[in-house]
Design a protein around this motif. Structure first.
Motif, mmCIF file in Angstrom:
data_model
loop_
_atom_site.group_PDB
_atom_site.id
_atom_site.type_symbol
_atom_site.label_atom_id
_atom_site.label_comp_id
_atom_site.label_asym_id
_atom_site.label_seq_id
_atom_site.Cartn_x
_atom_site.Cartn_y
_atom_site.Cartn_z
ATOM 1 N N VAL A 40 71.175 43.833 32.026
ATOM 2 C CA VAL A 40 71.196 43.765 30.563
ATOM 3 C C VAL A 40 70.704 42.398 30.096
ATOM 4 O O VAL A 40 69.915 42.306 29.154
ATOM 5 C CB VAL A 40 72.601 44.087 30.007
ATOM 6 C CG1 VAL A 40 72.674 43.828 28.507
ATOM 7 C CG2 VAL A 40 72.961 45.540 30.313
ATOM 8 N N ALA A 41 71.143 41.348 30.740
ATOM 9 C CA ALA A 41 70.691 40.000 30.376
ATOM 10 C C ALA A 41 69.183 39.871 30.537
ATOM 11 O O ALA A 41 68.513 39.244 29.704
ATOM 12 C CB ALA A 41 71.417 38.955 31.217
ATOM 13 N N ALA A 42 68.629 40.489 31.584
ATOM 14 C CA ALA A 42 67.182 40.442 31.796
ATOM 15 C C ALA A 42 66.439 41.182 30.684
ATOM 16 O O ALA A 42 65.398 40.721 30.201
ATOM 17 C CB ALA A 42 66.832 41.034 33.163
ATOM 18 N N ILE A 43 66.981 42.326 30.269
ATOM 19 C CA ILE A 43 66.364 43.081 29.168
ATOM 20 C C ILE A 43 66.388 42.251 27.888
ATOM 21 O O ILE A 43 65.378 42.161 27.174
ATOM 22 C CB ILE A 43 67.083 44.436 28.972
ATOM 23 C CG1 ILE A 43 66.773 45.364 30.148
ATOM 24 C CG2 ILE A 43 66.685 45.082 27.644
ATOM 25 C CD1 ILE A 43 67.618 46.625 30.172
ATOM 26 N N GLN A 44 67.529 41.634 27.611
ATOM 27 C CA GLN A 44 67.633 40.790 26.419
ATOM 28 C C GLN A 44 66.635 39.642 26.485
ATOM 29 O O GLN A 44 65.977 39.319 25.484
ATOM 30 C CB GLN A 44 69.057 40.242 26.274
ATOM 31 C CG GLN A 44 70.068 41.277 25.865
ATOM 32 C CD GLN A 44 71.469 40.704 25.860
ATOM 33 O OE1 GLN A 44 71.990 40.284 26.885
ATOM 34 N NE2 GLN A 44 72.070 40.683 24.677
ATOM 35 N N ALA A 45 66.509 39.022 27.638
ATOM 36 C CA ALA A 45 65.558 37.901 27.795
ATOM 37 C C ALA A 45 64.128 38.376 27.568
ATOM 38 O O ALA A 45 63.338 37.675 26.922
ATOM 39 C CB ALA A 45 65.709 37.263 29.180
ATOM 40 N N ASP A 46 63.809 39.568 28.085
ATOM 41 C CA ASP A 46 62.471 40.126 27.870
ATOM 42 C C ASP A 46 62.198 40.314 26.383
ATOM 43 O O ASP A 46 61.109 39.967 25.891
ATOM 44 C CB ASP A 46 62.316 41.476 28.580
ATOM 45 C CG ASP A 46 62.245 41.360 30.095
ATOM 46 O OD1 ASP A 46 62.061 40.231 30.609
ATOM 47 O OD2 ASP A 46 62.406 42.413 30.757
ATOM 48 N N TRP A 47 63.170 40.872 25.643
ATOM 49 C CA TRP A 47 62.969 41.083 24.204
ATOM 50 C C TRP A 47 62.876 39.759 23.453
ATOM 51 O O TRP A 47 62.088 39.635 22.510
ATOM 52 C CB TRP A 47 64.066 41.968 23.610
ATOM 53 C CG TRP A 47 63.846 43.420 23.924
ATOM 54 C CD1 TRP A 47 64.682 44.248 24.596
ATOM 55 C CD2 TRP A 47 62.697 44.204 23.590
ATOM 56 N NE1 TRP A 47 64.130 45.501 24.701
ATOM 57 C CE2 TRP A 47 62.901 45.490 24.084
ATOM 58 C CE3 TRP A 47 61.505 43.935 22.915
ATOM 59 C CZ2 TRP A 47 61.980 46.522 23.938
ATOM 60 C CZ3 TRP A 47 60.578 44.962 22.766
ATOM 61 C CH2 TRP A 47 60.818 46.232 23.271
ATOM 62 N N ARG A 48 63.670 38.791 23.855
ATOM 63 C CA ARG A 48 63.583 37.475 23.195
ATOM 64 C C ARG A 48 62.196 36.868 23.400
ATOM 65 O O ARG A 48 61.660 36.236 22.491
ATOM 66 C CB ARG A 48 64.671 36.545 23.731
ATOM 67 C CG ARG A 48 66.042 36.854 23.168
ATOM 68 C CD ARG A 48 67.098 35.816 23.606
ATOM 69 N NE ARG A 48 68.405 36.247 23.185
ATOM 70 C CZ ARG A 48 69.316 36.804 23.978
ATOM 71 N NH1 ARG A 48 69.071 36.966 25.256
ATOM 72 N NH2 ARG A 48 70.466 37.190 23.479
ATOM 73 N N ARG A 49 61.638 37.057 24.589
ATOM 74 C CA ARG A 49 60.303 36.544 24.886
ATOM 75 C C ARG A 49 59.230 37.330 24.123
ATOM 76 O O ARG A 49 58.342 36.741 23.504
ATOM 77 C CB ARG A 49 60.040 36.628 26.404
ATOM 78 C CG ARG A 49 58.685 36.042 26.814
ATOM 79 C CD ARG A 49 58.305 36.358 28.262
ATOM 80 N NE ARG A 49 58.081 37.789 28.426
ATOM 81 C CZ ARG A 49 58.783 38.587 29.215
ATOM 82 N NH1 ARG A 49 59.766 38.122 29.949
ATOM 83 N NH2 ARG A 49 58.520 39.882 29.279
ATOM 84 N N GLU A 50 59.322 38.657 24.167
ATOM 85 C CA GLU A 50 58.280 39.509 23.595
ATOM 86 C C GLU A 50 58.386 39.671 22.089
ATOM 87 O O GLU A 50 57.376 39.851 21.419
ATOM 88 C CB GLU A 50 58.305 40.888 24.265
ATOM 89 C CG GLU A 50 57.912 40.857 25.724
ATOM 90 C CD GLU A 50 56.509 40.325 25.928
ATOM 91 O OE1 GLU A 50 55.582 40.735 25.184
ATOM 92 O OE2 GLU A 50 56.333 39.478 26.838
#
Length: 165
Positions: free
Chosen positions: A7-17
């Protein structure tokens, strides 16, 4: 990768994208969704020991909770198990074929169909619910009593809010 990391990785991806979006709800909702899926997997393992699906277990448990004579009108049973009457008919057919439930017409009201546990169905659901609750205790023990007590009223309130919609 564990659920928290995923979940943290998904959140990080969205924050980046999409830095214009706030993915913080995924921290709760994403994890809760993953917990629900993981719990379902662990719950249906117990049902499978009794050659039951989750909906079949739910139907038998609903009849058992009704108390003797362990029966409910078909319409009420459909409402309790949150299924259409057509879906209920299929489940009842499968369980009746296994000798776990039977149907009867309510005396004095030919339109009212009753579904009842057979003695075999009663014995099976009593064994299944015993193992099911032992499994649920085990799962909650992994969380810890304090966290479980804290979580229950939060989830109760949230369900009340969601059900009001």
């Amino acid at each position: 990768m564990d659920a928290e990391d995923h979940v943290a990785a998904i959140q990080a991806d969205w924050r980046r994208e999409r830095p214009d979006l706030d993915p913080s709800p995924q921290g709760v909702i994403g994890r809760l969704h993953r917990v629900a899926l993981a719990l379902t997997d662990r719950l249906i393992e117990v049902y499978a020991r009794f050659d039951l699906t989750e909906p079949e277990f739910d139907l038998l448990a609903t009849l058992r909770r009704a108390g003797a004579p362990y029966e409910r009108p078909a319409g009420e049973l459909a409402a309790h198990t949150m299924v259409t009457t057509g879906g209920l008919t299929k489940r009842v057919d499968r369980l009746a074929a296994r000798g776990l439930v039977d149907r009867r017409i309510e005396p004095g009201d030919g339109r009212r169909r009753m579904v009842r546990l057979t003695p075999e169905g009663l014995a099976l659901i009593d064994d299944a619910i015993t193992q099911h609750l032992a499994n649920e205790h085990r799962l909650l023990d992994e969380l810890g009593a304090d966290d479980a007590r804290t979580l229950e009223p939060i989830l109760t309130r949230w369900l009340r809010i969601l059900d009001a919609d």
